[in-house]
Design a protein around this motif. Structure first.
Motif, PDB file in Angstrom:
ATOM      1  N   SER A   6      10.533  17.628   3.285  1.00 37.93           N
ATOM      2  CA  SER A   6      11.997  17.633   3.385  1.00 37.93           C
ATOM      3  C   SER A   6      12.467  16.607   4.407  1.00 37.93           C
ATOM      4  O   SER A   6      13.341  16.870   5.230  1.00 37.93           O
ATOM      5  CB  SER A   6      12.500  19.033   3.772  1.00 37.93           C
ATOM      6  N   VAL A   7      11.859  15.448   4.366  1.00 39.73           N
ATOM      7  CA  VAL A   7      12.213  14.381   5.293  1.00 39.73           C
ATOM      8  C   VAL A   7      13.581  13.823   4.924  1.00 39.73           C
ATOM      9  O   VAL A   7      13.878  13.589   3.753  1.00 39.73           O
ATOM     10  CB  VAL A   7      11.159  13.261   5.263  1.00 39.73           C
ATOM     11  N   LYS A   8      14.424  13.606   5.921  1.00 36.30           N
ATOM     12  CA  LYS A   8      15.767  13.080   5.692  1.00 36.30           C
ATOM     13  C   LYS A   8      16.004  11.842   6.557  1.00 36.30           C
ATOM     14  O   LYS A   8      15.483  11.742   7.661  1.00 36.30           O
ATOM     15  CB  LYS A   8      16.825  14.140   6.000  1.00 36.30           C
ATOM     16  N   ILE A 230      10.928   3.973   5.150  1.00 36.01           N
ATOM     17  CA  ILE A 230      12.071   4.057   4.249  1.00 36.01           C
ATOM     18  C   ILE A 230      13.118   5.062   4.722  1.00 36.01           C
ATOM     19  O   ILE A 230      14.204   5.154   4.124  1.00 36.01           O
ATOM     20  CB  ILE A 230      11.634   4.397   2.809  1.00 36.01           C
ATOM     21  N   TYR A 231      12.816   5.791   5.781  1.00 35.85           N
ATOM     22  CA  TYR A 231      13.776   6.711   6.383  1.00 35.85           C
ATOM     23  C   TYR A 231      14.342   6.171   7.689  1.00 35.85           C
ATOM     24  O   TYR A 231      15.274   6.749   8.243  1.00 35.85           O
ATOM     25  CB  TYR A 231      13.128   8.066   6.680  1.00 35.85           C
ATOM     26  N   ARG A 232      13.797   5.071   8.176  1.00 33.70           N
ATOM     27  CA  ARG A 232      14.105   4.616   9.539  1.00 33.70           C
ATOM     28  C   ARG A 232      14.539   3.163   9.601  1.00 33.70           C
ATOM     29  O   ARG A 232      15.449   2.806  10.339  1.00 33.70           O
ATOM     30  CB  ARG A 232      12.851   4.825  10.384  1.00 33.70           C
ATOM     31  N   ASP A 233      13.886   2.273   8.826  1.00 30.70           N
ATOM     32  CA  ASP A 233      14.100   0.829   8.934  1.00 30.70           C
ATOM     33  C   ASP A 233      14.912   0.281   7.773  1.00 30.70           C
ATOM     34  O   ASP A 233      14.740   0.720   6.628  1.00 30.70           O
ATOM     35  CB  ASP A 233      12.762   0.080   8.897  1.00 30.70           C
ATOM     36  N   ILE A 234      15.744  -0.700   8.070  1.00 28.74           N
ATOM     37  CA  ILE A 234      16.345  -1.486   7.007  1.00 28.74           C
ATOM     38  C   ILE A 234      15.953  -2.937   7.228  1.00 28.74           C
ATOM     39  O   ILE A 234      15.984  -3.443   8.351  1.00 28.74           O
ATOM     40  CB  ILE A 234      17.873  -1.315   6.944  1.00 28.74           C
ATOM     41  N   ASN A 348      13.579   9.586  17.742  1.00 26.63           N
ATOM     42  CA  ASN A 348      13.289  10.736  16.889  1.00 26.63           C
ATOM     43  C   ASN A 348      14.261  10.764  15.720  1.00 26.63           C
ATOM     44  O   ASN A 348      15.447  10.512  15.875  1.00 26.63           O
ATOM     45  CB  ASN A 348      13.428  12.042  17.681  1.00 26.63           C
ATOM     46  N   THR A 349      13.771  11.050  14.551  1.00 26.27           N
ATOM     47  CA  THR A 349      14.622  11.155  13.376  1.00 26.27           C
ATOM     48  C   THR A 349      14.600  12.593  12.874  1.00 26.27           C
ATOM     49  O   THR A 349      13.965  13.463  13.456  1.00 26.27           O
ATOM     50  CB  THR A 349      14.113  10.232  12.256  1.00 26.27           C
ATOM     51  N   LYS A 350      15.263  12.809  11.785  1.00 25.77           N
ATOM     52  CA  LYS A 350      15.268  14.133  11.173  1.00 25.77           C
ATOM     53  C   LYS A 350      13.949  14.443  10.490  1.00 25.77           C
ATOM     54  O   LYS A 350      13.790  15.463   9.855  1.00 25.77           O
ATOM     55  CB  LYS A 350      16.417  14.222  10.166  1.00 25.77           C
ATOM     56  N   GLN A 351      13.000  13.527  10.633  1.00 22.85           N
ATOM     57  CA  GLN A 351      11.709  13.734   9.999  1.00 22.85           C
ATOM     58  C   GLN A 351      10.908  14.853  10.662  1.00 22.85           C
ATOM     59  O   GLN A 351       9.944  15.341  10.105  1.00 22.85           O
ATOM     60  CB  GLN A 351      10.886  12.444  10.070  1.00 22.85           C
ATOM     61  N   GLY A 352      11.277  15.217  11.857  1.00 18.15           N
ATOM     62  CA  GLY A 352      10.509  16.223  12.564  1.00 18.15           C
ATOM     63  C   GLY A 352       9.212  15.668  13.105  1.00 18.15           C
ATOM     64  O   GLY A 352       8.277  16.406  13.399  1.00 18.15           O
ATOM     65  N   ILE A 353       9.126  14.359  13.237  1.00 20.03           N
ATOM     66  CA  ILE A 353       7.928  13.719  13.769  1.00 20.03           C
ATOM     67  C   ILE A 353       8.159  13.388  15.235  1.00 20.03           C
ATOM     68  O   ILE A 353       9.064  12.654  15.582  1.00 20.03           O
ATOM     69  CB  ILE A 353       7.594  12.430  12.983  1.00 20.03           C
ATOM     70  N   THR A 354       7.373  13.975  16.093  1.00 18.12           N
ATOM     71  CA  THR A 354       7.539  13.761  17.521  1.00 18.12           C
ATOM     72  C   THR A 354       7.009  12.397  17.907  1.00 18.12           C
ATOM     73  O   THR A 354       5.905  12.031  17.545  1.00 18.12           O
ATOM     74  CB  THR A 354       6.777  14.836  18.323  1.00 18.12           C
ATOM     75  N   GLU A 355       7.808  11.666  18.656  1.00 18.33           N
ATOM     76  CA  GLU A 355       7.387  10.358  19.115  1.00 18.33           C
ATOM     77  C   GLU A 355       7.453  10.350  20.638  1.00 18.33           C
ATOM     78  O   GLU A 355       8.484  10.605  21.227  1.00 18.33           O
ATOM     79  CB  GLU A 355       8.270   9.268  18.518  1.00 18.33           C
TER      80      GLU A 355
END
Length: 362
Positions: A6-8, A230-234, A348-355
């Motif tokens: 459910s990555v956004k 594809i959720y973070r970079d353009i 941090n994004t809505k991906q729930g991936i801790t950086e």
């Protein structure tokens, strides 16, 4: 059995990669865009057959849109940014909106005037690709033998900082079969001057050999998850086209997700049907349905970075293909708030991936 995710994506990208021109002042033998040895096939898109460059008006429009969202900005994709007529204007736009900025360069245009300009504008980070410690190897990597000139140019930028802390200056070494025997010499030489040393695999290799890097442990690739790019970079090309990610920008194929100058701007393309289709497929573990993604393994960057502290370096690896050697006694200009080197690749994004920001106490 496939997993569902459910990555956004955020409403706007966290990293904007901006190609101000699609031209270059070198013809590196390994480069499919500019090498004389890698002729483009007749069916290559017009983008690679013509010279494109953004005007100051186009650059200004981009920054007016992204400025309020405070993304990190990279001023190059597959090109030499400093030859773009709008380059200095873009640097000033980065400062105007108080954004984090970086770019990669071959270093040939780092004359005194350019170095002073970057320092005066408090530009965050400059990475110079050198790939060699001898003129002979530089000829193989970059098609030139002017190693002394590159070394002088990097030192000129470092000297131009005087008492200032920026830009943070890094040197890059792309690991290839013909230069990996020079890795230790590269580290030994540049640790005395540069703030960081970056090693990376050649972008079209599926398994670049970084196991040869001292202090780096290559771990087994973990289970696949959606790719954060594809959720973070353009990635915005010089004609306004948006390619899916920085990896596809180097592909002999050419896919456009839309054009920011023709399709309503960055936000419209970023939230458009093509990006949605790609993200939906990744969330459904159907990345193999996308020809680009099927055999790609750069999605590994979506996991947490690895960090190791040695006597001389803070060694950070966001993927099995990129390693940063941060010189410990030159980390005073590492801005924890901006994380300008992308060593944890964005906020941090809505991906729930801790950086994680470095555990090293700066």
């Amino acid at each position: 059995m496939n997993n569902n995710f459910s990555v956004k994506a955020n409403d706007m990208p966290e990293i904007v990669r901006l190609e101000l021109t699609n031209t270059c002042n070198l013809k590196c033998p390994h480069c499919r865009h500019h090498s004389e040895d890698k002729r483009l096939p007749e069916n290559y898109p017009e983008y690679y057959k013509k010279n494109f460059g953004m005007t100051e008006e186009q650059v200004e429009k981009i920054f007016e849109e992204i400025g309020p969202y405070k993304p990190s900005v990279t001023l190059n994709v597959a090109n030499e940014p400093m030859i773009a007529p709008s380059f200095k204007f873009a640097v000033k736009q980065v400062k105007k909106y108080n954004l984090s900025g970086t770019f990669n360069t071959n270093g040939l245009m780092l004359n005194q005037e350019m170095c002073d300009f970057l320092v005066e504008n408090d530009f965050d980070s400059v990475n110079i690709s050198i790939d060699a410690t001898t003129p002979e190897t530089l000829k193989l990597a970059r098609g030139i033998t002017a190693l002394d000139k590159l070394q002088r140019n990097v030192k000129r930028l470092l000297d131009a900082r005087t008492s200032k802390r920026l830009p943070r200056v890094g040197v890059t070494f792309v690991v290839m079969p013909y230069n990996k025997h020079e890795i230790n010499t590269f580290i030994s030489y540049w640790k005395e001057f540069a703030d960081l040393i970056r090693f990376t695999g050649y972008i079209t290799d599926k398994s670049p050999d970084i196991s040869v890097l001292p202090g780096v442990e290559v771990e087994k690739i973990p289970p696949r998850i959606p790719c954060k790019q594809i959720y973070r970079d353009i990635v915005i090309r010089a004609n306004g086209d948006v390619t899916p990610c920085v990896i596809t920008s180097e592909s002999p194929q050419y896919t456009s997700m839309g054009n920011i100058f023709k399709d309503g701007g960055i936000k419209s393309v970023w939230n458009g049907k093509e990006f949605k289709r790609w993200r939906d497929l990744h969330n459904q573990s159907k990345w193999s349905d996308i020809s680009y993604c099927k055999g790609c393994d750069y999605w590994v960057e979506s996991y947490d970075i690895k960090e190791k502290i040695s006597d001389e370096f803070v060694i950070r690896s966001p993927s099995p293909y990129t390693v940063f050697y941060n010189v410990k006694d030159k980390m005073g200009n590492w801005d924890k708030e901006k994380l300008i080197e992308r060593q944890s690749f964005g906020k941090n994004t809505k991906q729930g991936i801790t950086e994680k920001i470095s555990a090293y106490d700066i």
